[in-house]
Scaffold this active site. Structure first.
Site, mmCIF file in Angstrom:
data_model
loop_
_atom_site.group_PDB
_atom_site.id
_atom_site.type_symbol
_atom_site.label_atom_id
_atom_site.label_comp_id
_atom_site.label_asym_id
_atom_site.label_seq_id
_atom_site.Cartn_x
_atom_site.Cartn_y
_atom_site.Cartn_z
ATOM 1 C CG HIS A 62 -1.810 -1.132 1.368
ATOM 2 N ND1 HIS A 62 -2.095 -1.702 2.578
ATOM 3 C CD2 HIS A 62 -2.487 -1.855 0.443
ATOM 4 C CE1 HIS A 62 -2.933 -2.717 2.400
ATOM 5 N NE2 HIS A 62 -3.174 -2.837 1.113
ATOM 6 C CE1 TYR A 132 -0.529 2.200 8.848
ATOM 7 C CE2 TYR A 132 -0.779 0.038 9.866
ATOM 8 C CZ TYR A 132 -1.220 1.023 8.982
ATOM 9 O OH TYR A 132 -2.362 0.811 8.255
#
Length: 188
Positions: A62, A132
């Site tokens: 991604h 993240y």
């Protein structure tokens, strides 16, 4: 906290120091000043977490396109994952190359993924929790991807394509050779 440059420009392995005793450990998971001392200046504005229940789950590859591109600081809070980034910055000396790093809750290491990289991971254990930090908000209009198993990338995933657990969306991303020029190398 140790910060080590990796083979892709702008990519780093971050190793926080753990202080252990009979109760477990303490770790300073993130420190803006420490990263800044290494010339890394980011304003992380959102934390994301994803739990992948079955081993062999693949998320990615991604990225978000400008002006919503993101720098990510990725860590595994439980379990383990093979974390991968691919340089998709046209003109970069590392264009099309990738780095794969095993991140585990046990090691506590983190991967700093700069803008202009396609990013993803494959879980190596059941119930893997990945955290993240990002420096730009999620933008569904600029949310893009790269084919996770593009043979031109040469990524050695720890799961066969037939056994990988993926979303339909992640199965349909284009190969690198078909990817539009979303990012240009600026030398930094």
């Amino acid at each position: 906290m140790q910060v080590t440059a990796l083979d892709l420009p702008g990519a780093y392995l971050v190793s926080p120091r753990r202080i252990a005793d009979a109760r477990g450990f303490f770790v300073e998971h993130y420190n803006k000043r420490t990263l800044a001392a290494h010339g890394l200046h980011f304003e992380f504005i959102q934390d994301n977490a994803s739990l992948s229940v079955p081993k062999g789950t693949v998320r990615g590859l991604h990225f978000q396109t400008p002006p919503s591109s993101q720098t990510k600081l990725v860590s595994v809070m439980s379990g383990a994952a093979l974390d991968v980034m691919v340089d998709i910055r046209h003109g970069s000396p590392a264009y099309g190359r990738h780095i794969a790093v095993e991140l585990t809750a046990e090691s506590g290491q983190q991967l700093l993924v700069p803008r202009g990289m396609a990013h993803g991971y494959c879980t190596l254990a059941d119930d893997t929790l990945v955290l993240y930090k990002v420096d730009a908000f999620y933008d569904p209009e600029r949310d893009k991807g790269l084919q996770w198993d593009d043979p031109d990338l040469g990524i050695r995933w720890p799961v066969a394509a037939a056994d990988a657990v993926l979303t339909d969306k992640d199965r349909k991303h284009p190969r690198l050779r078909d990817l539009p020029r979303y990012f240009e190398w600026t030398g930094a």
